[in-house]
Design a protein around this motif. Structure first.
Motif, PDB file in Angstrom:
ATOM      1  N   ARG A  20      -5.606 -16.696  -7.604  1.00 26.90           N
ATOM      2  CA  ARG A  20      -4.326 -17.348  -7.838  1.00 26.90           C
ATOM      3  C   ARG A  20      -3.330 -16.777  -8.661  1.00 26.90           C
ATOM      4  N   HIS A  21      -3.680 -15.766  -9.673  1.00 27.11           N
ATOM      5  CA  HIS A  21      -3.487 -14.924 -10.686  1.00 27.11           C
ATOM      6  C   HIS A  21      -2.759 -13.526 -10.538  1.00 27.11           C
ATOM      7  N   ILE A  22      -3.236 -12.905  -9.162  1.00 30.86           N
ATOM      8  CA  ILE A  22      -2.457 -12.088  -8.892  1.00 30.86           C
ATOM      9  C   ILE A  22      -1.491 -12.395  -6.983  1.00 30.86           C
ATOM     10  N   LEU A  23      -2.218 -13.375  -6.686  1.00 28.04           N
ATOM     11  CA  LEU A  23      -0.855 -13.837  -5.885  1.00 28.04           C
ATOM     12  C   LEU A  23       0.235 -14.332  -6.166  1.00 28.04           C
ATOM     13  N   LEU A  24       0.042 -14.899  -7.952  1.00 23.51           N
ATOM     14  CA  LEU A  24       1.322 -15.296  -8.565  1.00 23.51           C
ATOM     15  C   LEU A  24       2.404 -14.163  -9.010  1.00 23.51           C
ATOM     16  N   VAL A  25       1.263 -12.880  -9.332  1.00 16.57           N
ATOM     17  CA  VAL A  25       2.458 -11.170  -9.698  1.00 16.57           C
ATOM     18  C   VAL A  25       2.962 -10.968  -8.067  1.00 16.57           C
ATOM     19  N   LEU A  26       1.933 -10.797  -7.377  1.00 14.05           N
ATOM     20  CA  LEU A  26       2.630 -10.371  -5.604  1.00 14.05           C
ATOM     21  C   LEU A  26       4.049 -11.547  -5.539  1.00 14.05           C
ATOM     22  N   ALA A  27       3.722 -12.643  -6.314  1.00 11.38           N
ATOM     23  CA  ALA A  27       5.173 -12.923  -5.257  1.00 11.38           C
ATOM     24  C   ALA A  27       6.723 -13.238  -6.273  1.00 11.38           C
ATOM     25  N   GLY A  28       6.169 -12.852  -8.032  1.00  3.96           N
ATOM     26  CA  GLY A  28       6.903 -12.349  -8.421  1.00  3.96           C
ATOM     27  C   GLY A  28       7.537 -10.874  -8.747  1.00  3.96           C
ATOM     28  N   LEU A  29       6.261  -9.646  -8.168  1.00  7.21           N
ATOM     29  CA  LEU A  29       7.341  -8.361  -7.577  1.00  7.21           C
ATOM     30  C   LEU A  29       7.904  -8.443  -6.003  1.00  7.21           C
ATOM     31  N   LEU A  30       7.904 -10.061  -5.397  1.00  4.15           N
ATOM     32  CA  LEU A  30       9.008  -9.562  -4.510  1.00  4.15           C
ATOM     33  C   LEU A  30      10.136 -10.442  -5.004  1.00  4.15           C
ATOM     34  N   VAL A  31       9.622 -11.250  -6.411  1.00  3.26           N
ATOM     35  CA  VAL A  31      11.534 -11.887  -6.271  1.00  3.26           C
ATOM     36  C   VAL A  31      11.923 -11.218  -7.166  1.00  3.26           C
ATOM     37  N   LEU A  32      11.048  -9.364  -7.544  1.00  6.75           N
ATOM     38  CA  LEU A  32      12.260  -9.051  -8.476  1.00  6.75           C
ATOM     39  C   LEU A  32      12.433  -7.892  -7.060  1.00  6.75           C
ATOM     40  N   ALA A  33      12.049  -7.323  -6.464  1.00  6.11           N
ATOM     41  CA  ALA A  33      12.883  -6.654  -5.156  1.00  6.11           C
ATOM     42  C   ALA A  33      13.455  -7.331  -4.764  1.00  6.11           C
ATOM     43  N   PHE A  34      14.282  -8.422  -4.366  1.00  6.42           N
ATOM     44  CA  PHE A  34      15.404  -9.028  -3.800  1.00  6.42           C
ATOM     45  C   PHE A  34      16.473  -9.356  -5.514  1.00  6.42           C
ATOM     46  N   VAL A  35      15.589  -9.464  -5.998  1.00  7.22           N
ATOM     47  CA  VAL A  35      17.072  -9.931  -7.309  1.00  7.22           C
ATOM     48  C   VAL A  35      17.773  -8.229  -7.667  1.00  7.22           C
ATOM     49  N   ASP A  36      16.151  -7.499  -7.567  1.00  9.95           N
ATOM     50  CA  ASP A  36      16.653  -6.285  -8.454  1.00  9.95           C
ATOM     51  C   ASP A  36      16.906  -4.986  -7.441  1.00  9.95           C
ATOM     52  N   THR A  37      15.707  -4.064  -7.400  1.00 10.21           N
ATOM     53  CA  THR A  37      16.165  -3.090  -6.573  1.00 10.21           C
ATOM     54  C   THR A  37      14.209  -2.581  -6.221  1.00 10.21           C
ATOM     55  N   MET A  38      14.101  -2.470  -4.541  1.00 11.68           N
ATOM     56  CA  MET A  38      12.529  -2.259  -4.351  1.00 11.68           C
ATOM     57  C   MET A  38      11.863  -1.329  -5.485  1.00 11.68           C
ATOM     58  N   GLY A  39      12.840  -0.179  -5.744  1.00  2.00           N
ATOM     59  CA  GLY A  39      12.305   0.406  -6.871  1.00  2.00           C
ATOM     60  C   GLY A  39      11.945   0.197  -8.183  1.00  2.00           C
ATOM     61  N   SER A  40      12.676  -1.215  -8.647  1.00  2.00           N
ATOM     62  CA  SER A  40      12.360  -1.732  -9.780  1.00  2.00           C
ATOM     63  C   SER A  40      10.905  -2.803  -9.727  1.00  2.00           C
ATOM     64  N   ALA A  41      10.671  -3.260  -8.317  1.00  2.00           N
ATOM     65  CA  ALA A  41       9.773  -3.510  -8.392  1.00  2.00           C
ATOM     66  C   ALA A  41       8.272  -2.493  -7.965  1.00  2.00           C
ATOM     67  N   LEU A  42       8.444  -1.752  -7.205  1.00  2.00           N
ATOM     68  CA  LEU A  42       6.833  -0.567  -7.385  1.00  2.00           C
ATOM     69  C   LEU A  42       6.976  -0.306  -8.015  1.00  2.00           C
ATOM     70  N   SER A  43       7.757   0.468  -9.879  1.00  2.00           N
ATOM     71  CA  SER A  43       8.026   0.696 -10.939  1.00  2.00           C
ATOM     72  C   SER A  43       6.778  -0.375 -12.184  1.00  2.00           C
ATOM     73  N   VAL A  44       7.548  -1.653 -12.169  1.00  2.00           N
ATOM     74  CA  VAL A  44       6.328  -2.120 -12.406  1.00  2.00           C
ATOM     75  C   VAL A  44       5.044  -2.643 -12.047  1.00  2.00           C
ATOM     76  N   ALA A  45       4.994  -3.038 -10.683  1.00  2.00           N
ATOM     77  CA  ALA A  45       3.980  -2.843 -10.355  1.00  2.00           C
ATOM     78  C   ALA A  45       2.950  -1.558 -10.974  1.00  2.00           C
ATOM     79  N   LEU A  46       3.331  -0.212 -10.662  1.00  2.00           N
ATOM     80  CA  LEU A  46       2.242   0.661 -11.098  1.00  2.00           C
ATOM     81  C   LEU A  46       2.134   0.351 -12.932  1.00  2.00           C
TER      82      LEU A  46
END
Length: 203
Positions: free
Chosen positions: A5-31
């Motif tokens: 569940r916690h992994i799915l929540l984080v993935l959803a958050g990263l998708l929102v971040l990619a949409f709100v900010d940039t894909m680069g930001s989402a990848l940096s946060v994921a790393l």
């Protein structure tokens, strides 16, 4: 589902971040999250080591330092949105993840129940001793992995007599001891092995 569940929540958050900010930001946060979580989770691998307390404390402190450093670096390189997203997702991951003791107990109880079914089949004479040994060894090789079973919660749940007769408990402990003795032949007995021996002596 509760295990991811916690992994799915984080993935959803990263998708929102990619949409709100940039894909680069989402990848940096994921790393950054991946590194921090990996260091934090690796502490569980050293529960059986001689200097377990020192190693685990060091890794947890390192994980905290990496988390704070990551937030600062993300703020400086990607902006406040990425930094805030990292903090929120970090807290979300660890806040919604299943506690390690609960995961250990759940896994140990599931394995104990599976072993108990085999033991009961043997006591009912529906399987032979050789079949019991072979099936139990195969089950233990597949499932008795990782640190969950060697911590106090896992050891207690796996060796507990709850829901079984004295004879069933004794036979289950014998199955565990035989398997542990075979895989720990050239090393000192683990805490789980010692717990099984102590339980067996008390039965």
């Amino acid at each position: 589902m509760h295990t991811i569940r916690h992994i799915l929540l984080v993935l959803a958050g990263l998708l929102v971040l990619a949409f709100v900010d940039t894909m680069g930001s989402a990848l940096s946060v994921a790393l950054a999250l991946t590194v921090c979580v990996a260091v934090n989770r690796s502490a569980a691998l050293f529960r059986e080591s001689r200097n377990a307390g020192l190693i685990i404390t060091t890794l947890l402190v390192l994980s905290l330092a990496l988390s704070l450093g990551s937030a600062v670096v993300l703020f400086m390189t990607r902006g406040w949105i990425a930094a805030l997203a990292f903090v929120v997702l970090f807290l979300l991951y660890f806040g919604s993840a299943e506690p390690s003791y609960a995961r250990a107990r759940r896994r140990a109880e599931a394995l104990r129940d599976a072993l108990l079914e085999l033991v009961r089949a043997r006591l009912a004479r529906t399987v032979t001793e050789e079949q019991l040994t072979a099936r139990a060894d195969r089950l233990l090789k597949e499932q008795l992995r990782g640190p969950d079973f060697y911590g106090s919660a896992g050891r207690e749940a796996l060796t507990s007599p709850k829901g079984m007769t004295q004879e069933e408990h004794r036979r289950l402990l014998q199955v565990l001891q035989r398997h542990l003795a075979s895989i720990e032949r050239r090393q000192p007995p683990s805490r789980l092995h010692k717990a099984v021996r102590q339980r067996l002596e008390a039965v």
